[in-house]
Motif scaffolding. Sequence first.
Motif, PDB file in Angstrom:
ATOM      1  N   ALA A   1       0.828  -1.289  -0.066  1.00  0.00           N
ATOM      2  CA  ALA A   1       0.052   0.080  -0.037  1.00  0.00           C
ATOM      3  C   ALA A   1       0.759   1.190   0.030  1.00  0.00           C
ATOM      4  O   ALA A   1       1.984   1.347   0.662  1.00  0.00           O
ATOM      5  CB  ALA A   1      -1.054   0.063   1.224  1.00  0.00           C
ATOM      6  N   GLY A   2       0.611   2.327  -0.806  1.00  0.00           N
ATOM      7  CA  GLY A   2       1.282   3.714  -0.640  1.00  0.00           C
ATOM      8  C   GLY A   2       0.398   4.594  -1.219  1.00  0.00           C
ATOM      9  O   GLY A   2      -0.447   4.656  -1.775  1.00  0.00           O
ATOM     10  N   THR A   3       1.055   5.721  -1.137  1.00  0.00           N
ATOM     11  CA  THR A   3       0.784   7.129  -1.466  1.00  0.00           C
ATOM     12  C   THR A   3       0.900   7.188  -2.854  1.00  0.00           C
ATOM     13  O   THR A   3       1.695   6.511  -3.547  1.00  0.00           O
ATOM     14  CB  THR A   3       1.416   8.107  -0.512  1.00  0.00           C
ATOM     15  N   ASP A   4       0.572   8.405  -3.580  1.00  0.00           N
ATOM     16  CA  ASP A   4       1.125   8.737  -4.902  1.00  0.00           C
ATOM     17  C   ASP A   4       2.426   8.891  -5.088  1.00  0.00           C
ATOM     18  O   ASP A   4       2.741   8.535  -6.206  1.00  0.00           O
ATOM     19  CB  ASP A   4       0.042   9.788  -5.509  1.00  0.00           C
ATOM     20  N   GLY A   5       3.128   9.419  -4.113  1.00  0.00           N
ATOM     21  CA  GLY A   5       4.782   9.585  -4.242  1.00  0.00           C
ATOM     22  C   GLY A   5       5.210   8.073  -4.599  1.00  0.00           C
ATOM     23  O   GLY A   5       6.181   8.092  -5.331  1.00  0.00           O
ATOM     24  N   LEU A   6       4.771   7.031  -4.276  1.00  0.00           N
ATOM     25  CA  LEU A   6       5.062   5.636  -4.708  1.00  0.00           C
ATOM     26  C   LEU A   6       4.626   5.469  -5.988  1.00  0.00           C
ATOM     27  O   LEU A   6       5.498   4.998  -6.924  1.00  0.00           O
ATOM     28  CB  LEU A   6       4.567   4.745  -3.733  1.00  0.00           C
ATOM     29  N   PHE A   7       3.409   5.398  -6.369  1.00  0.00           N
ATOM     30  CA  PHE A   7       2.732   4.797  -7.515  1.00  0.00           C
ATOM     31  C   PHE A   7       2.940   6.040  -8.627  1.00  0.00           C
ATOM     32  O   PHE A   7       2.806   5.440  -9.942  1.00  0.00           O
ATOM     33  CB  PHE A   7       1.364   4.627  -7.542  1.00  0.00           C
ATOM     34  N   ASP A   8       3.541   7.188  -8.458  1.00  0.00           N
ATOM     35  CA  ASP A   8       3.735   8.160  -9.456  1.00  0.00           C
ATOM     36  C   ASP A   8       5.067   7.829 -10.073  1.00  0.00           C
ATOM     37  O   ASP A   8       5.591   8.264 -11.149  1.00  0.00           O
ATOM     38  CB  ASP A   8       3.528   9.690  -9.090  1.00  0.00           C
TER      39      ASP A   8
ATOM     40  N   ALA B   1      11.967   9.349  -8.341  1.00  0.00           N
ATOM     41  CA  ALA B   1      11.411  10.828  -8.004  1.00  0.00           C
ATOM     42  C   ALA B   1      12.486  11.969  -8.459  1.00  0.00           C
ATOM     43  O   ALA B   1      11.762  13.177  -8.804  1.00  0.00           O
ATOM     44  CB  ALA B   1      10.728  11.311  -6.634  1.00  0.00           C
ATOM     45  N   GLN B   2      13.455  11.822  -8.028  1.00  0.00           N
ATOM     46  CA  GLN B   2      14.337  12.841  -8.215  1.00  0.00           C
ATOM     47  C   GLN B   2      15.246  12.456  -9.610  1.00  0.00           C
ATOM     48  O   GLN B   2      16.120  13.459 -10.144  1.00  0.00           O
ATOM     49  CB  GLN B   2      15.763  12.747  -7.244  1.00  0.00           C
ATOM     50  N   ASP B   3      15.044  11.555 -10.357  1.00  0.00           N
ATOM     51  CA  ASP B   3      15.634  11.295 -11.561  1.00  0.00           C
ATOM     52  C   ASP B   3      14.847  12.066 -12.833  1.00  0.00           C
ATOM     53  O   ASP B   3      13.649  11.651 -13.034  1.00  0.00           O
ATOM     54  CB  ASP B   3      15.446   9.816 -11.799  1.00  0.00           C
ATOM     55  N   LYS B   4      15.682  12.918 -13.325  1.00  0.00           N
ATOM     56  CA  LYS B   4      14.670  13.711 -14.329  1.00  0.00           C
ATOM     57  C   LYS B   4      14.964  13.294 -15.789  1.00  0.00           C
ATOM     58  O   LYS B   4      14.443  13.594 -16.902  1.00  0.00           O
ATOM     59  CB  LYS B   4      15.410  15.123 -14.478  1.00  0.00           C
TER      60      LYS B   4
ATOM     61  N   TYR C   1       8.997  14.725 -18.522  1.00  0.00           N
ATOM     62  CA  TYR C   1       9.823  13.751 -18.219  1.00  0.00           C
ATOM     63  C   TYR C   1      10.530  13.545 -16.883  1.00  0.00           C
ATOM     64  O   TYR C   1      10.702  14.634 -16.285  1.00  0.00           O
ATOM     65  CB  TYR C   1      11.004  13.723 -19.281  1.00  0.00           C
ATOM     66  N   GLY C   2      10.639  12.406 -16.417  1.00  0.00           N
ATOM     67  CA  GLY C   2      11.267  12.247 -15.030  1.00  0.00           C
ATOM     68  C   GLY C   2      10.376  11.674 -13.911  1.00  0.00           C
ATOM     69  O   GLY C   2       9.051  11.578 -14.201  1.00  0.00           O
ATOM     70  N   GLY C   3      10.841  11.912 -12.758  1.00  0.00           N
ATOM     71  CA  GLY C   3       9.881  11.485 -11.453  1.00  0.00           C
ATOM     72  C   GLY C   3       9.302  12.818 -11.263  1.00  0.00           C
ATOM     73  O   GLY C   3       9.191  13.821 -11.655  1.00  0.00           O
ATOM     74  N   LYS C   4       8.406  12.729 -10.235  1.00  0.00           N
ATOM     75  CA  LYS C   4       7.711  13.759  -9.413  1.00  0.00           C
ATOM     76  C   LYS C   4       8.140  13.677  -7.920  1.00  0.00           C
ATOM     77  O   LYS C   4       7.531  12.412  -7.302  1.00  0.00           O
ATOM     78  CB  LYS C   4       6.147  13.386  -9.706  1.00  0.00           C
TER      79      LYS C   4
END
Length: 160
Positions: free
Chosen positions: A77-84, A120-123, A141-144
Motif C-alpha cells: 500500500a502506498g501514497t501517490d509518491g510511490l505509484f507516480d 522521483a529525483q531522476d529527471k 519527463y522524469g519523476g515527481k
Amino acid sequence: MGEVEKSQRQSSFGIHAVNLGDSGFIVIRDGCTIFRSPVQQHDFNFTYQLESDNGSDLPSSAQVFTFPVASGDVIVAGTDGLFDNLYNNEITAVVVHAIRAGLEPQVTAQKIAALARQRAQDKDRQTPFSTAAQDAGIRYYGGKLDDITVVVSYVTASIP
C-alpha cells in the motif's frame, strides 16, 4: 486435510479495503501483480480528495474492494509518491528480491520507498507520472517529488 478442503479454506482469506484518490495498493502473488486499486481522478493530476471546503469529494465516492488473498501473497500500500514514480513491475521486483533475501516487511517497505525517492529525483527516466502527463498532452519527463509512504504486508495463514 484434503487438498480441496485446504484450498477452500485458503480462498476464504481476503482483504477488505476502502480507497479514495491516488493512494492505493497492489497485491503480488508468485512474482506478479495480480491486482491494483484504480486511481480516482477527475482529470490528469486532479485526484479525488477529502477536504474541509465545498469542493471536496464525498466519502461515498470511495471505492470498496474485497479481494481474495492467499498465504504467500504480498500487499503493498502506498501514497501517490510511490505509484507516480514506480511501475508495478519495479515494485514487484523489489518484493521478489526481498522475499528471496528473507527480509521483513518493514525493510521491504523501506527499500521500495528508497527506490521511489530515487526515481522521483531522476529527471532522465520515464515514470508512471511522466507517462500519464504525456498521455494528457503535457511535455513532462522524469519523476515527481511528492510524499512517499509505503506499507508492506506479507500474507500468512496457519491452517489447522
